[in-house]
Design a protein around this motif. Sequence first.
Motif, PDB file in Angstrom:
ATOM      1  N   TYR A 189      -9.359  -0.224  -0.499  1.00 27.61           N
ATOM      2  CA  TYR A 189      -8.848   0.873   0.455  1.00 27.61           C
ATOM      3  C   TYR A 189      -8.544   2.257   0.003  1.00 27.61           C
ATOM      4  CZ  TYR A 189      -4.282  -0.085  -1.375  1.00 27.61           C
ATOM      5  OH  TYR A 189      -3.200   0.249  -2.360  1.00 27.61           O
ATOM      6  N   ARG A 204      -4.736   4.688  -3.279  1.00 21.56           N
ATOM      7  CA  ARG A 204      -6.114   3.805  -3.076  1.00 21.56           C
ATOM      8  C   ARG A 204      -5.898   2.613  -4.089  1.00 21.56           C
ATOM      9  NH1 ARG A 204      -8.788   8.209  -6.606  1.00 21.56           N
ATOM     10  NH2 ARG A 204      -6.632   8.657  -6.941  1.00 21.56           N
ATOM     11  N   GLN A 210      -7.098   5.409   7.098  1.00 17.09           N
ATOM     12  CA  GLN A 210      -7.205   4.458   5.893  1.00 17.09           C
ATOM     13  C   GLN A 210      -8.743   4.021   6.262  1.00 17.09           C
ATOM     14  OE1 GLN A 210      -4.836   0.736   4.447  1.00 17.09           O
ATOM     15  NE2 GLN A 210      -6.299   0.143   5.918  1.00 17.09           N
ATOM     16  N   ARG A 219       0.845  -1.198  -0.063  1.00 14.93           N
ATOM     17  CA  ARG A 219      -0.044   0.078  -0.200  1.00 14.93           C
ATOM     18  C   ARG A 219       1.065   1.322   0.085  1.00 14.93           C
ATOM     19  NH1 ARG A 219      -5.381  -1.796   3.300  1.00 14.93           N
ATOM     20  NH2 ARG A 219      -6.076  -3.725   2.168  1.00 14.93           N
ATOM     21  N   LEU A 257      -6.341   5.227   1.606  1.00 12.31           N
ATOM     22  CA  LEU A 257      -5.036   5.621   2.804  1.00 12.31           C
ATOM     23  C   LEU A 257      -4.653   7.073   2.325  1.00 12.31           C
ATOM     24  CD1 LEU A 257      -2.226   3.350   4.099  1.00 12.31           C
ATOM     25  CD2 LEU A 257      -1.951   5.609   3.827  1.00 12.31           C
ATOM     26  N   GLU A 268     -11.487   1.320   4.826  1.00 10.51           N
ATOM     27  CA  GLU A 268     -11.118  -0.156   4.167  1.00 10.51           C
ATOM     28  C   GLU A 268     -12.490  -0.894   3.995  1.00 10.51           C
ATOM     29  OE1 GLU A 268      -7.702  -3.380   4.464  1.00 10.51           O
ATOM     30  OE2 GLU A 268      -8.582  -2.756   6.073  1.00 10.51           O
ATOM     31  N   ARG A 292      -2.041  -5.672   6.079  1.00 10.39           N
ATOM     32  CA  ARG A 292      -1.929  -4.416   5.267  1.00 10.39           C
ATOM     33  C   ARG A 292      -2.790  -3.382   5.738  1.00 10.39           C
ATOM     34  NH1 ARG A 292      -3.633  -8.963   2.160  1.00 10.39           N
ATOM     35  NH2 ARG A 292      -5.230  -7.988   1.247  1.00 10.39           N
ATOM     36  N   GLY A 293      -1.852  -2.304   5.618  1.00 10.78           N
ATOM     37  CA  GLY A 293      -2.606  -0.883   6.095  1.00 10.78           C
ATOM     38  C   GLY A 293      -2.286  -0.589   7.370  1.00 10.78           C
ATOM     39  N   GLY A 295       2.077  -1.484   6.814  1.00 14.47           N
ATOM     40  CA  GLY A 295       1.796  -2.718   6.993  1.00 14.47           C
ATOM     41  C   GLY A 295       2.644  -3.336   7.888  1.00 14.47           C
TER      42      GLY A 295
END
Length: 701
Positions: A525, A555, A506, A92, A527, A508, A136-137, A150
């Motif tokens: 997502y 995104r 973020q 990401r 972010l 999601e 993730r994120g 992440g």
Amino acid sequence: MHAERIRSLVAVTCACAVGGAWAAEAESILEQVTVTGTREQERLVETPASVGAVKAAEIAADKPAHPAQVMSQIPGAAVAVTNGEGHTTAIRQPFTTSPVYLFLEDGIPSRSPGFFNHNALYEINIPQSGGIEVNRGPSSALYGSEAIGGVVNVLTRVPPRKTELGGSVETGEHGWRRTLLSGGSGYENGGFRADLNLTRTDGWRDDTAYDRKSGTLRWDHFIGDSTSVKTVLGFSEIDQDTGANSPLIREDYRHDPTRNYLPIAFRKVSALRLSSSFEHETADALLSITPYVRDNSMDLLASFALRFDPSLAETQNQSYGLMAKWRRDFAPMRARLIAGIDLDVSPGSRRENRVDATTRGSGARQEFIAYTLGPRIYDYDVEYRGISPYLHGEISPTDRLRLTAGLRYDDMRYTFRNDFAAGVVRVGNSFYGQVGDTTVSFQRATPKVGATYALTPDTHLFASYNQGFRAPSESQLFRPSRATSRTSALALAQSAVELEAIRAEQFELGVRGVVAGVSYDLVAYDLTKRDDIVSQRDPETTRTITTNAGRTRHRGVELGLGAPLHRTVRFDVSMSYAWHDFEEWKTSQGDFSGREQASAPRFVSNTRLTWTPAGTVRAQLEWLRIGSYWLDDANTVKYGGHNLFNLRGNYALNPTWSLFGSIHNLTDKRYAESAQLSTGSTPVYSPGLPRTVIAGVEAKW
């Protein structure tokens, strides 16, 4: 969890890791569990986060030579090779060496947040691990600083219930040699396992040898029916010539890819981690206390700095920490409350000398062929201290709906002691700013909320909102870049210690499930990252300073898909399509607002076709796709991307002996692990590994 249940879990885990390695079937997403999303073992479908995993059986069968060879199996995760097992990561985010990822081993950060290393995965014994999970994120509400792009959690292998011994020996092109040894045993109240990894390669490019010694020792012991202690010792010793990522001008990239412009660069790494986790669990509560120590050191003549700031740095840091957690389950609405605190004290140091390099040629083709050690330019001690309490709660108002929320508060402080007086160290025409002894602190509260909903027994939705942050690391605060004047050096040094934390948030939305035997995981997502660290010109003094500025937006859509095409054939794909844009970005190099970020491919995918005609045979064809991306933030030149095909195979001669092998880059395609613009806006490319064959033999008793 009572001891009997724990032992059952150990047995199931070991059976899956050994017996399921060559099976065509894969665990349904409805059955998967994760320990990274909440630090507690939970069903993935009730976790409002994007968590992908590579199982122990897949790692054992693939025997990856680099983390990139397994990480790409997770949707939205991509790793590029720099040198040896060095890497840049894109989760990401664009491919980057920036500290926007957190690397864990069994849930414990492999390094202190204050001393980030983008190559941290090479400090962990990946080929002999018990699996990898990637959240993730942003995950700062649970894990703190750096958890923006992440969290990568590498799991250790569970000890066996009975005595086991095994190992493999492999050899390949470019002087590749590796020995993996493993053994363990169980007893009535526990078990132990030891793993050893000895790797050596000459490197496929000139002066790019790599040597690794690493190991893991794990001991599990159960006390009565409700108490367990897990102790893990991990170490790595790495010695590598780091010119393997030496970028080449296009002519050499196409026709002389083994050439290395940076043969003097090297990296020597030592990493040691020891932790002991005490857990006491009753029917509705858990108390967990995990003290740990870490010791990291590195000697680095950085290839990436030779052209503008050549130096030899010796860095060290030790860590003494404690992770404590209390969890309580309540019968009404399956409520759960987790309260914990993370403590980390990490003293460290930097001793750095200017390097005088001997070169030939000029521009992007300039070669660095020898060096002498010059005067010292940085000499300081710095201690990082973090105190981080957190709360996490879950509740199910209905059988189908589960709600989660969490909040973490981080109090972080650096205590800096400079052996140089405040001012400037001058070496020829280079100036290095120095600040006096000081304390720099950061405080941040990060929340998260999420929900999962079972639309049908086979279809589960989730939505979440997460915040993340990253405090500047030791080098960003106290090791400012080289300047060309005394006043500029002072401005850079002062602006560095005034940096603030980078912020991220973020949104999601995802759906997971199984339809007609096909498992799927689809996530979208959005972010946004604010106050990144950039180099700008002060509008009043016109001097270059380091400051927080800008806003980037990330995104994308990520998809994981797995399907049995036949009793003996399985199809798996992991892919992502993302936009990484500068929304507001002004630096000393220009205004890039509205443009795409460099080194940020929109499309990334990994597709695998696995054939298991019998329990003794496994063959896998893998297709990796990296889409095109810009070489510069001004979006003037692009790299076209590439497609790679890899082939792996395993053949069991009998229950004890088996053969394995792999062919990387089956079609021998010329491709770049990374590409950018160099001196004079010249495109340069770091060539990737050509077709390479590795083969070996494995034994298990």
